[in-house]
Write a protein that holds these residues in place. Sequence first.
Motif, PDB file in Angstrom:
ATOM      1  N   ASP A 179       0.322   5.838 -10.984  1.00 44.06           N
ATOM      2  CA  ASP A 179      -0.127   4.952 -12.065  1.00 44.06           C
ATOM      3  C   ASP A 179      -1.529   5.304 -12.537  1.00 44.06           C
ATOM      4  O   ASP A 179      -1.964   4.824 -13.594  1.00 44.06           O
ATOM      5  N   ALA A 180      -2.275   6.111 -11.762  1.00 50.12           N
ATOM      6  CA  ALA A 180      -3.711   6.300 -12.003  1.00 50.12           C
ATOM      7  C   ALA A 180      -4.119   7.767 -11.871  1.00 50.12           C
ATOM      8  O   ALA A 180      -5.067   8.088 -11.157  1.00 50.12           O
ATOM      9  N   TRP A 181      -3.394   8.654 -12.577  1.00 52.82           N
ATOM     10  CA  TRP A 181      -3.781  10.064 -12.649  1.00 52.82           C
ATOM     11  C   TRP A 181      -3.914  10.696 -11.271  1.00 52.82           C
ATOM     12  O   TRP A 181      -4.775  11.555 -11.031  1.00 52.82           O
ATOM     13  N   GLY A 182      -3.088  10.276 -10.322  1.00 51.34           N
ATOM     14  CA  GLY A 182      -3.111  10.831  -8.981  1.00 51.34           C
ATOM     15  C   GLY A 182      -4.146  10.230  -8.051  1.00 51.34           C
ATOM     16  O   GLY A 182      -4.265  10.673  -6.902  1.00 51.34           O
ATOM     17  N   LEU A 183      -4.871   9.216  -8.508  1.00 49.83           N
ATOM     18  CA  LEU A 183      -5.904   8.590  -7.678  1.00 49.83           C
ATOM     19  C   LEU A 183      -5.300   7.476  -6.826  1.00 49.83           C
ATOM     20  O   LEU A 183      -4.537   6.643  -7.327  1.00 49.83           O
ATOM     21  N   ASP A 184      -5.657   7.460  -5.559  1.00 46.25           N
ATOM     22  CA  ASP A 184      -5.281   6.354  -4.689  1.00 46.25           C
ATOM     23  C   ASP A 184      -6.340   5.266  -4.835  1.00 46.25           C
ATOM     24  O   ASP A 184      -7.439   5.351  -4.284  1.00 46.25           O
ATOM     25  N   VAL A 185      -6.011   4.237  -5.602  1.00 46.68           N
ATOM     26  CA  VAL A 185      -7.009   3.242  -6.000  1.00 46.68           C
ATOM     27  C   VAL A 185      -7.337   2.277  -4.869  1.00 46.68           C
ATOM     28  O   VAL A 185      -8.495   1.887  -4.686  1.00 46.68           O
ATOM     29  N   TRP A 186      -6.320   1.899  -4.070  1.00 48.43           N
ATOM     30  CA  TRP A 186      -6.511   0.802  -3.118  1.00 48.43           C
ATOM     31  C   TRP A 186      -6.424   1.287  -1.674  1.00 48.43           C
ATOM     32  O   TRP A 186      -5.578   2.124  -1.335  1.00 48.43           O
ATOM     33  N   SER A 187      -7.275   0.745  -0.833  1.00 40.82           N
ATOM     34  CA  SER A 187      -7.265   1.105   0.584  1.00 40.82           C
ATOM     35  C   SER A 187      -6.089   0.476   1.314  1.00 40.82           C
ATOM     36  O   SER A 187      -5.678   0.951   2.382  1.00 40.82           O
ATOM     37  N   THR A 188      -5.539  -0.585   0.757  1.00 35.95           N
ATOM     38  CA  THR A 188      -4.362  -1.260   1.304  1.00 35.95           C
ATOM     39  C   THR A 188      -3.571  -1.837   0.144  1.00 35.95           C
ATOM     40  O   THR A 188      -4.157  -2.160  -0.904  1.00 35.95           O
ATOM     41  N   PRO A 189      -2.255  -1.942   0.240  1.00 33.46           N
ATOM     42  CA  PRO A 189      -1.479  -2.473  -0.882  1.00 33.46           C
ATOM     43  C   PRO A 189      -1.951  -3.867  -1.285  1.00 33.46           C
ATOM     44  O   PRO A 189      -2.301  -4.696  -0.446  1.00 33.46           O
ATOM     45  N   LEU A 190      -1.934  -4.112  -2.584  1.00 33.30           N
ATOM     46  CA  LEU A 190      -2.373  -5.400  -3.106  1.00 33.30           C
ATOM     47  C   LEU A 190      -1.327  -6.478  -2.828  1.00 33.30           C
ATOM     48  O   LEU A 190      -0.123  -6.238  -2.959  1.00 33.30           O
ATOM     49  N   THR A 191      -1.786  -7.658  -2.490  1.00 30.24           N
ATOM     50  CA  THR A 191      -0.872  -8.786  -2.336  1.00 30.24           C
ATOM     51  C   THR A 191      -0.513  -9.342  -3.709  1.00 30.24           C
ATOM     52  O   THR A 191      -1.214  -9.110  -4.699  1.00 30.24           O
ATOM     53  N   ASP A 192       0.554 -10.103  -3.748  1.00 26.06           N
ATOM     54  CA  ASP A 192       0.960 -10.717  -5.018  1.00 26.06           C
ATOM     55  C   ASP A 192      -0.117 -11.654  -5.540  1.00 26.06           C
ATOM     56  O   ASP A 192      -0.314 -11.769  -6.760  1.00 26.06           O
TER      57      ASP A 192
END
Length: 257
Positions: free
Chosen positions: A83-96
């Motif tokens: 979703d972000a040009w190959g960047l891992d944006v979050w250190s842990t998956p976002l909660t709802d």
Amino acid sequence: MSAFSLVNGDGPIVATAIHDGHQLRSECGSLCALDKPTRLREEDPHTGRIAAVAPTHLIVHQSRFEVDLNRPRDKAIYRCADDAWGLDVWSTPLTDDVVNRSLAVYDGFYAELERVLRERERQHGHFVVLDIHSYNHRRDGADGAVADPESNPEINVGTGSLDRERWGALVDRFNRELAAAAPLGKPLDVRENVKFQGGELSKWVHRTFPKTGCCLAVELKKTFMNEWTGKVDDAHLAGLARAIASTLPGLVESVRA
């Protein structure tokens, strides 16, 4: 600071800078795996200074890494690297819960934009939105080669979702007057739909106001700044702002024709 700010002026022209922002809500900041320079490189810093030439303008302060207002609502949160040009944006998956609070920013912005545009529709019959963005052209590093100018114009005007039969004369005049503004002593390279055709904001305007709203997605190549260090050339940026400002009388005349 609020998620976005509005200056409400006169006339049928509205400008937006929806990727200008760099701030994150504290809960997103604590989860973000990217450093600030990496985020800044993919944001559109200083586009708010361009949008501010329009009497009415909305400038977004939240980073696109929190919520991307130029994507459909169900894709506005970067959940994975794809979703972000190959960047891992979050250190842990976002909660709802975190996602829903970010989507509240999305909903709040579009509700306010619709209110502003309905007001223009009532007052003027028709209106133009200038959706101001910028894009990188040195993907290979600060000392790397610049992207091929043939496929990377100085200013790309995205009109992919626009009804050209209705708005074609306005678009052609805008492109012509913007190119002729020559803020650096030579005509600007202004071309249509070469690099980008416009994102969700343009589509939303044309979907929501099919007879009365015209949105031009204006993408400035980041020649006015160093996209790797973030250092801005203020004189160059001011020249681009003057160039955009020079098109406003023609836009007003065209939209009222």
